[in-house]
Design an enzyme around this catalytic site. Structure first.
Site: not given
Ligand code: NDP
Ligand code: 2IT
Length: 452
Positions: A125, A165
């Site tokens: 990461k 992420d």
């Molecule tokens: P994005 O940046 O696209 O979206 C994050 C969202 O979560 C935004 O709406 C953000 O709001 C909100 N958020 C972040 N911090 C907070 C907080 N403290 N309180 C309330 N809302 C919050 O990220 P992703 O959708 O990609 O990621 C979301 C989660 O999924 C993370 O935990 C990430 O590690 C996990 N994840 C992502 C993957 C991926 O492929 N993208 C894969 C596996 C897991 P704001 O805009 O206000 O910050």
């Molecule tokens: O938390 C996760 O698994 C991710 N943000 C995606 C990682 C990836 O390499 O696609």
């Protein structure tokens, strides 16, 4: 003290301020207690001690110039945690809260998640304390180029393959990939989540959200339920949340909430496909805030400054299925108790470690179907693995092919969790199952290499 207790104590003593890393390590290691009895060879080779120590941590300065001509300095990281079963693989997070402890927790989780996908990927990461919110495209570009100016020397298609992420989406991947390509003079699969014209995979943007819903559907099916007619609470409004909404709608459920870090919206009529399109445009194109949803749809209620799980608790909102898709530790013990009280039967984690250890105890004591992030959100990285395969083969699969592979992988992860839990005496426990199944493959590979 038990072997596991000793490893946890040492990890805490070594890095006393890495709280999220301690939390993740404790959760995984505690469910590996039974493996120490069945596998004395792992104990002898000190696999448990070795697996909590990253292979390598890279930290670097990221200087860039903002639109006012001022020099800004951020910190960049890459934690290459474990490459026993494949090249390092895992996302990059750009958020002001990013620090080494958070990235170590995420890199550690990624080892087991990637192993569960059955694809050959190690765990890593990275990221930065840079905040992309409110930055112009030019500022994001200058930052991403500067970030890659250092990161390029540590990554490669057979070495380490980053992706997105929190705070890192298509825009940031484009800028980073463009810079890598320029300075290396190579067009290769070094990042995933790329745009379709330059090597991206269909379904990668959708994959984490879809996969989380597929995993929930598998869990529900074990009790004869489906999504049809269910009230579904989703948190966040970013990449994962948006595509979770889309898939829940396709399966006949009703999504009643979303949030960002400023506010929560509740729409008891349901966030329909048309409303979901509005959100994708609002968040991804106009880069707006979720509160604007309530201006557009008068029936929705917006709670400014309130956490979504507080709103659900205080308003007594009926929830059948909860999909936390925002960030770590967003659901605490009180929130979990409120979910149980409000009728929740299933929690499937789109985010990484969104539930505190106390919240997890509440789910387990109340018999909820609970899919931990490393299993439930593995669809994202699994589809990144499929992007790597397509890049290596120099061809691309169509939507149906990738989606079908994703569905099959999620079903297989679900059954491996149940099988491992049962084999190690913890039937029905998805937490133990995910940790054990993910661990065994990595531990056996580490054992084969000797002490390295
Ligand atoms: P994005 O940046 O696209 O979206 C994050 C969202 O979560 C935004 O709406 C953000 O709001 C909100 N958020 C972040 N911090 C907070 C907080 N403290 N309180 C309330 N809302 C919050 O990220 P992703 O959708 O990609 O990621 C979301 C989660 O999924 C993370 O935990 C990430 O590690 C996990 N994840 C992502 C993957 C991926 O492929 N993208 C894969 C596996 C897991 P704001 O805009 O206000 O910050
Ligand atoms: O938390 C996760 O698994 C991710 N943000 C995606 C990682 C990836 O390499 O696609």
């Amino acid at each position: 003290m038990s072997i596991i207790g000793d490893v946890i104590a040492k990890a805490k003593e070594r890095d006393p301020y890495e709280f999220e890393f301690h939390q993740a390590a404790e959760e995984v290691l505690e469910s590996l207690e039974t493996t120490t009895k069945k596998h004395p060879e792992f104990v002898k080779a000190k696999i448990y001690e070795r697996i909590v120590e990253p292979d390598r941590v890279i930290m670097f300065r990221v200087p860039w110039v903002d639109d006012k001509g001022q020099v800004q300095v951020n910190r960049g990281f890459r934690v290459q945690f474990n490459n026993a079963i494949g090249p390092y693989k895992g996302g990059l997070r750009f958020h002001p809260s990013v620090n080494l402890g958070i990235l170590k927790f995420l890199g550690f989780e990624q080892i087991f998640k990637n192993s569960l996908t059955t694809l050959p990927m190690g765990g890593a990461k990275g990221g930065s304390d840079f905040d992309p919110k409110g930055k112009s495209d030019n500022e994001a570009m200058r930052f991403c180029h500067s970030f890659m100016r250092e990161l390029f020397r540590h990554i490669g298609p057979d070495r380490d393959v980053p992706a997105g992420d929190i705070g890192v989406g298509g825009r940031e991947i484009g800028y980073m990939y463009g810079y890598y390509k320029k300075i290396m003079n190579e067009h290769t699969g070094v990042l995933t989540g790329k745009g379709l014209p330059y090597g991206g995979s269909l379904i990668r943007p959708e994959a984490t959200g879809y996969g989380c819903v597929y995993f929930a559907a598998e869990m529900l099916a074990t009790r004869g339920f489906t999504f049809a007619g269910k009230n579904v609470a989703i948190s966040g409004s970013g990449n994962v949340a948006q595509y979770a909404v889309e898939k829940v709608n396709q399966l006949g459920g009703k999504v009643i909430s979303l949030c960002d870090s400023s506010s929560t919206i509740i729409d008891e009529e349901g966030i329909s496909p048309e409303k979901c399109d509005y959100i994708m445009d609002l968040k991804n194109v106009r880069r707006g805030r979720i509160s604007e949803y309530a201006d557009r749809y008068a029936n929705a209620v917006c709670y400014i400054g309130n956490s979504i799980w507080d709103v659900i608790k205080e308003q007594g909102i009926k929830v059948d299925v909860a999909l936390p898709c925002a960030t770590q530790n967003e659901v605490d013990e009180e929130h979990a108790n409120a979910l149980v009280k409000n009728g929740c039967i299933c929690v499937s984690e789109g985010a990484n470690m969104p539930s505190t250890p106390e919240a997890i105890k509440v789910y387990q004591q109340n018999g909820l179907l609970y899919g931990p992030g490393k299993a439930a959100n593995a669809g994202g990285v699994a589809t990144s693995g499929l992007e790597m395969s397509q890049n290596s083969m120099r061809l691309s699969w169509d939507r149906e092919e990738v989606d079908q592979r994703l569905l099959t992988i999620m079903k297989n992860i679900h059954s491996s969790c149940l099988d491992a839990a049962e084999a190690y005496g913890m039937k029905g426990d998805y937490v133990a199952g995910a940790n054990i199944a993910g661990f065994l493959k990595v531990a056996n590979a580490m054992l084969a290499y000797g002490v390295v």
